[in-house]
Design a protein around this motif. Structure first.
Motif, PDB file in Angstrom:
ATOM      1  N   ASP A 113       0.954  -1.401   0.625  1.00  0.00           N
ATOM      2  CA  ASP A 113      -0.260   0.142  -0.238  1.00  0.00           C
ATOM      3  C   ASP A 113       0.633   0.830   0.248  1.00  0.00           C
ATOM      4  O   ASP A 113       0.727   2.153   0.421  1.00  0.00           O
ATOM      5  CB  ASP A 113      -0.657  -0.212   1.331  1.00  0.00           C
ATOM      6  CG  ASP A 113      -0.202   0.228   2.536  1.00  0.00           C
ATOM      7  OD1 ASP A 113       1.185  -0.737   2.559  1.00  0.00           O
ATOM      8  OD2 ASP A 113      -0.892  -0.447   3.381  1.00  0.00           O
ATOM      9  N   HIS A 114       2.289   1.184  -0.365  1.00  0.00           N
ATOM     10  CA  HIS A 114       2.956   2.582  -0.686  1.00  0.00           C
ATOM     11  C   HIS A 114       3.615   2.791  -1.527  1.00  0.00           C
ATOM     12  O   HIS A 114       4.409   1.230  -1.914  1.00  0.00           O
ATOM     13  CB  HIS A 114       4.113   2.524   0.716  1.00  0.00           C
ATOM     14  CG  HIS A 114       4.571   3.867   0.347  1.00  0.00           C
ATOM     15  ND1 HIS A 114       5.781   4.373   0.648  1.00  0.00           N
ATOM     16  CD2 HIS A 114       3.976   4.251   2.275  1.00  0.00           C
ATOM     17  CE1 HIS A 114       5.838   5.453   0.727  1.00  0.00           C
ATOM     18  NE2 HIS A 114       4.677   5.617   1.326  1.00  0.00           N
ATOM     19  N   LYS A 162       8.003  -4.941   7.977  1.00  0.00           N
ATOM     20  CA  LYS A 162       7.827  -5.317   9.625  1.00  0.00           C
ATOM     21  C   LYS A 162       8.302  -4.251   9.770  1.00  0.00           C
ATOM     22  O   LYS A 162       7.225  -3.354  11.234  1.00  0.00           O
ATOM     23  CB  LYS A 162       8.995  -5.807  10.609  1.00  0.00           C
ATOM     24  CG  LYS A 162       9.139  -6.057  11.594  1.00  0.00           C
ATOM     25  CD  LYS A 162      10.207  -7.102  12.091  1.00  0.00           C
ATOM     26  CE  LYS A 162       9.680  -7.656  13.882  1.00  0.00           C
ATOM     27  NZ  LYS A 162      10.965  -8.071  14.514  1.00  0.00           N
ATOM     28  N   ASN A 163       9.276  -3.292   9.989  1.00  0.00           N
ATOM     29  CA  ASN A 163       9.316  -1.730  10.449  1.00  0.00           C
ATOM     30  C   ASN A 163       8.199  -1.258  10.396  1.00  0.00           C
ATOM     31  O   ASN A 163       7.501   0.155  11.341  1.00  0.00           O
ATOM     32  CB  ASN A 163      10.338  -0.367   9.749  1.00  0.00           C
ATOM     33  CG  ASN A 163      11.568  -1.882  10.673  1.00  0.00           C
ATOM     34  OD1 ASN A 163      11.872  -2.258  11.296  1.00  0.00           O
ATOM     35  ND2 ASN A 163      13.174  -1.330  10.124  1.00  0.00           N
ATOM     36  N   LYS A 164       7.967  -1.119   8.905  1.00  0.00           N
ATOM     37  CA  LYS A 164       6.435  -0.261   8.805  1.00  0.00           C
ATOM     38  C   LYS A 164       5.292  -0.458   9.635  1.00  0.00           C
ATOM     39  O   LYS A 164       4.459   0.563   9.799  1.00  0.00           O
ATOM     40  CB  LYS A 164       5.433   0.131   7.088  1.00  0.00           C
ATOM     41  CG  LYS A 164       4.330   0.320   6.288  1.00  0.00           C
ATOM     42  CD  LYS A 164       4.245  -0.439   5.379  1.00  0.00           C
ATOM     43  CE  LYS A 164       3.148   0.104   5.300  1.00  0.00           C
ATOM     44  NZ  LYS A 164       2.448  -0.851   3.684  1.00  0.00           N
ATOM     45  N   GLN A 165       5.033  -1.827   9.876  1.00  0.00           N
ATOM     46  CA  GLN A 165       3.395  -2.251  10.230  1.00  0.00           C
ATOM     47  C   GLN A 165       4.125  -2.101  11.456  1.00  0.00           C
ATOM     48  O   GLN A 165       2.952  -1.608  12.578  1.00  0.00           O
ATOM     49  CB  GLN A 165       4.191  -3.864  11.169  1.00  0.00           C
ATOM     50  CG  GLN A 165       3.191  -4.252   8.915  1.00  0.00           C
ATOM     51  CD  GLN A 165       3.339  -6.138   8.805  1.00  0.00           C
ATOM     52  OE1 GLN A 165       3.645  -6.779  10.453  1.00  0.00           O
ATOM     53  NE2 GLN A 165       2.833  -6.443   8.199  1.00  0.00           N
ATOM     54  N   GLU A 166       4.672  -2.281  12.723  1.00  0.00           N
ATOM     55  CA  GLU A 166       5.562  -1.132  13.607  1.00  0.00           C
ATOM     56  C   GLU A 166       4.999  -0.105  13.731  1.00  0.00           C
ATOM     57  O   GLU A 166       4.938   0.602  15.282  1.00  0.00           O
ATOM     58  CB  GLU A 166       7.069  -1.895  13.867  1.00  0.00           C
ATOM     59  CG  GLU A 166       6.962  -3.762  14.330  1.00  0.00           C
ATOM     60  CD  GLU A 166       8.274  -3.925  15.048  1.00  0.00           C
ATOM     61  OE1 GLU A 166       9.004  -2.871  15.081  1.00  0.00           O
ATOM     62  OE2 GLU A 166       8.825  -5.282  15.013  1.00  0.00           O
ATOM     63  N   ALA A 198       7.412  14.096  18.044  1.00  0.00           N
ATOM     64  CA  ALA A 198       8.201  12.723  17.196  1.00  0.00           C
ATOM     65  C   ALA A 198       6.802  11.962  16.339  1.00  0.00           C
ATOM     66  O   ALA A 198       7.358  11.429  15.896  1.00  0.00           O
ATOM     67  CB  ALA A 198       8.417  12.052  18.330  1.00  0.00           C
ATOM     68  N   ALA A 199       5.856  12.094  17.024  1.00  0.00           N
ATOM     69  CA  ALA A 199       4.811  11.535  16.437  1.00  0.00           C
ATOM     70  C   ALA A 199       4.549  12.606  14.663  1.00  0.00           C
ATOM     71  O   ALA A 199       3.923  11.542  13.760  1.00  0.00           O
ATOM     72  CB  ALA A 199       3.468  11.587  16.977  1.00  0.00           C
ATOM     73  N   SER A 200       4.534  13.931  14.315  1.00  0.00           N
ATOM     74  CA  SER A 200       4.855  14.641  13.229  1.00  0.00           C
ATOM     75  C   SER A 200       5.712  13.646  12.732  1.00  0.00           C
ATOM     76  O   SER A 200       5.209  13.335  11.315  1.00  0.00           O
ATOM     77  CB  SER A 200       4.595  15.717  13.326  1.00  0.00           C
ATOM     78  OG  SER A 200       3.577  16.646  14.240  1.00  0.00           O
ATOM     79  N   MET A 201       6.828  14.026  13.123  1.00  0.00           N
ATOM     80  CA  MET A 201       8.010  13.015  12.571  1.00  0.00           C
ATOM     81  C   MET A 201       7.629  12.327  11.780  1.00  0.00           C
ATOM     82  O   MET A 201       8.044  11.313  11.035  1.00  0.00           O
ATOM     83  CB  MET A 201       9.120  13.344  13.001  1.00  0.00           C
ATOM     84  CG  MET A 201       9.870  14.837  13.553  1.00  0.00           C
ATOM     85  SD  MET A 201      11.350  14.944  14.322  1.00  0.00           S
ATOM     86  CE  MET A 201      12.559  14.027  13.146  1.00  0.00           C
ATOM     87  N   GLY A 202       6.947  10.973  12.709  1.00  0.00           N
ATOM     88  CA  GLY A 202       6.967   9.571  12.046  1.00  0.00           C
ATOM     89  C   GLY A 202       6.069   9.770  11.108  1.00  0.00           C
ATOM     90  O   GLY A 202       6.257   8.230  10.048  1.00  0.00           O
ATOM     91  N   LEU A 206       6.448   8.202   7.753  1.00  0.00           N
ATOM     92  CA  LEU A 206       6.112   6.857   7.073  1.00  0.00           C
ATOM     93  C   LEU A 206       5.355   7.430   5.395  1.00  0.00           C
ATOM     94  O   LEU A 206       5.315   6.175   4.181  1.00  0.00           O
ATOM     95  CB  LEU A 206       4.882   6.559   8.148  1.00  0.00           C
ATOM     96  CG  LEU A 206       5.286   6.075   8.971  1.00  0.00           C
ATOM     97  CD1 LEU A 206       3.565   5.831  10.333  1.00  0.00           C
ATOM     98  CD2 LEU A 206       5.635   4.894   8.765  1.00  0.00           C
ATOM     99  N   GLY A 207       5.340   8.503   5.394  1.00  0.00           N
ATOM    100  CA  GLY A 207       4.471   8.692   4.142  1.00  0.00           C
ATOM    101  C   GLY A 207       5.880   8.906   2.871  1.00  0.00           C
ATOM    102  O   GLY A 207       5.322   8.223   1.536  1.00  0.00           O
ATOM    103  N   GLU A 208       7.172   9.072   3.764  1.00  0.00           N
ATOM    104  CA  GLU A 208       8.194   9.096   2.658  1.00  0.00           C
ATOM    105  C   GLU A 208       9.068   7.348   2.327  1.00  0.00           C
ATOM    106  O   GLU A 208       9.274   7.423   1.540  1.00  0.00           O
ATOM    107  CB  GLU A 208       8.887   9.844   2.609  1.00  0.00           C
ATOM    108  CG  GLU A 208       8.648  11.370   2.955  1.00  0.00           C
ATOM    109  CD  GLU A 208       9.933  12.757   3.771  1.00  0.00           C
ATOM    110  OE1 GLU A 208      10.831  11.564   4.245  1.00  0.00           O
ATOM    111  OE2 GLU A 208       9.800  13.649   3.983  1.00  0.00           O
ATOM    112  N   GLY A 209       8.264   6.382   3.225  1.00  0.00           N
ATOM    113  CA  GLY A 209       8.497   5.221   2.673  1.00  0.00           C
ATOM    114  C   GLY A 209       9.551   5.139   3.672  1.00  0.00           C
ATOM    115  O   GLY A 209      10.567   4.648   3.322  1.00  0.00           O
TER     116      GLY A 209
END
Length: 568
Positions: A113-114, A162-166, A198-202, A206-209
């Motif tokens: 989905d990315h 895995k990192n994406k899901q976590e 930190a949540a905003s950066m995360g 995520l959007g950048e992959g």
């Protein structure tokens, strides 16, 4: 191993020399050190010159991007083939290919989905096709190197997934946690702001992959949230402690203020709710505790225990009230035990067994495990039992002497209950029972005789009366009632002359007594009673008469004649 996998391994081979014309070459001059150095330096610079010209020519023909490509393609071109890689077997290359194929199959089933993920998956699939081409051409060394590089790329891609899901789970969790800890903003504003950043950066990563970077940023955010959480926990704990201390002082307002502060940051906190509830009555509880201590000091333990109990009823979490009640109750029990034991001991000495038993039992209710009290209670009961047996037997004898047989039998029965093996009591019980049964039988027969006499069955009444006299105990005198019955029966025990008149053709009989036959006049002696006289004649209706025979009255004359014909 390469030789074992070749299809012609069992055939004979022709050995070809690396330099077939070595025997035809003329002997050259010997190499000297200056000559070797000159050729080495010259060859090095010559090689550089040739390489530069070749690269420039290729770039002019195919463009400057000819030497650029994906990481997987560059890896497939790989480093120079070493002697070790030159002998990689076909089985290793195929095994590496199967590993890559299985891993790619698993990845293809996962939702992509990315766009970054999808792009990497497409590149890996292309690389897999390239590796299969190498494998099909028999270039096992390069194919093995190619698939090993692809497998590492797949592992890296799986780690990224895995990192994406976590990171996605952590992002949702950190937002909820930030909202939950918003009540701690006044305590740790910097930590909450840092966590939100930190949540905003995360989310951005995520959007950048950049999933690993997203996870790292969110992990840092959780560290900041832990600081806010710790500050909140410390604030709540400090107020809970302050509230408990205020409760201990009986400070109603101070306790309520501290517990409300804790509830403001931790709604529903059980300890704070409990403390706030306790603060509503803590002033009364404190007063009762003081009252209990005063009464306890005055040795008024029962009242002290009551005061402590009232305090504990108001505040079921008050350790002071609970301990005070326990202590005062124990002291009260000791006082109660001493008093009951003293009374029991004095009663034992005076042979007042019931009072002694009651005192020992009261003492044992306080302390059930006192062996010396149990021994004294056992002795008191044994003595009381012995005295009770003797007293019950004496009462039974007294009742028997007065001919009070029911009371005597009850006293004998009581004696047997106290001592089942008491022979005198058993004999007395049987004797009293025998007399009681005789009295019952006597009374029953007297009543039966009275009933028969009332029905003018005097002979039967006389027989039953005689049976009653036979079973009557010898000591028992006749009552006035019995004497009257006896006189009546004796007066009706003499036959009476009864005259019967008939027409000589009627058959006359007395039911259940005698057939008189046909006669004109006859006289018969009959015992007093009620009789039924029957006259019968063929062709005529029967005659039925009631005859009462009594002593003390005129002799009766009975006429029995059938005069009415039967057809009427």
């Amino acid at each position: 191993m390469a030789e074992e996998n070749e299809p012609t391994a069992g055939k004979k081979r022709r050995i070809i020399h690396w330099n077939p014309e070595a025997g035809n070459t003329a002997v050259k001059r010997r190499w000297t050190l200056p000559r070797i150095l000159a050729w080495s330096v010259g060859g090095f610079f010559g090689l550089i010159l040739v390489a530069g010209l070749a690269i420039r020519g290729v770039k002019l023909v195919f463009g400057p991007e000819v030497f650029q490509g994906s990481s997987v393609t560059a890896a497939s071109e790989g480093p120079a083939v070493t002697p070790e890689l030159a002998f990689v077997s076909q089985s290793k290359a195929e095994l590496s290919r199967e590993t890559a194929d299985r891993a790619l199959s698993e990845l293809r089933r996962l939702p992509q989905d990315h766009p970054v993920q999808l792009q990497r998956l497409v590149l890996m699939q292309k690389a897999f096709i390239g590796g299969e081409s190498l494998l099909a051409s028999g270039n096992y060394t390069r194919a093995y190197t190619h698939f090993e590089t692809l497998n590492r790329e797949i592992d890296d891609f799986s780690t990224s997934l895995k990192n994406k899901q976590e990171a996605q789970l952590a992002y949702d969790e950190i937002l909820l946690k930030i909202k939950e800890l918003d009540r701690a903003r006044s305590l740790a504003p910097e930590a909450l702001d840092a966590a939100f950043e930190a949540a905003s950066m995360g989310r951005q990563f995520l959007g950048e992959g950049s999933f690993s970077m997203a996870k790292r940023a969110l992990d840092d955010g959780f560290v900041e949230l832990r600081k806010a959480e710790t500050a909140l926990e410390d604030f709540i704990q400090d107020n809970l402690i302050a509230g408990q201390e205020a409760l201990g002082r009986g400070d109603r307002d101070g306790a309520a203020l501290a517990f409300r502060a804790a509830l403001d940051k931790s709604p529903g906190n059980e300890l704070a709710l409990q403390g706030l509830t306790r603060s509503e009555t803590i002033d009364r509880v404190h007063a009762l505790l003081e009252q209990g201590r005063t009464l306890e000091a005055e040795a008024r333990y029962a009242e002290a225990a009551k005061a402590y109990a009232e305090a504990f009823a108001l505040d079921a979490f008050s350790a002071a009230a609970q301990q005070g009640q326990t202590r005062a109750s124990r002291l009260e029990k000791e006082t109660k035990f001493d008093g009951a034991y003293s009374i029991a001991q004095k009663a034992f000495e005076e042979r007042r067994w019931e009072a002694a038993i009651s005192g020992y039992e009261e003492a044992l209710k306080v302390y059930p495990d006192k062996d010396e009290v149990r021994d004294q209670l056992r002795k008191a009961r044994e003595n009381a039992h012995t005295d009770a047996v003797e007293a019950a037997l004496a009462r039974a004898y007294a009742f028997e002497n007065r001919h009070e047989w029911a009371a005597a039998r009850e006293a004998y029965d009581r004696t047997i209950q106290l001592d089942p093996n008491h022979e005198e009591a058993k004999e007395g019980y049987a004797r009293a029972g025998q007399v009681i049964r005789a009295l019952i039988e006597y009374e029953k027969r007297i009543e039966a005789a009275e009933e028969r006499a009332l029905r003018a069955e005097f002979q039967m009444a006389i027989r039953i009366f005689n049976e009653a006299m036979a079973v009557k105990p010898s000591y028992l005198a006749n009552s006035e009632r019995v004497n009257q019955l006896h006189a009546l029966l004796m007066s009706q025990n003499t036959p009476v002359d009864v005259t019967f008149n008939s027409d000589g053709r009627t058959w006359v009989s007395i039911s259940n007594f005698r057939m008189l036959g046909q006669f004109n006049t006859t006289t018969l002696k009959i015992m007093p009673g009620d009789y039924e006289v029957v006259g019968r004649r063929k062709g005529y209706q029967d005659v039925l008469l009631l005859l009462q025979v009594r002593n003390g009255s005129y002799p009766p004359v009975v006429s029995v004649t059938c005069t009415l014909r039967a057809d009427r």
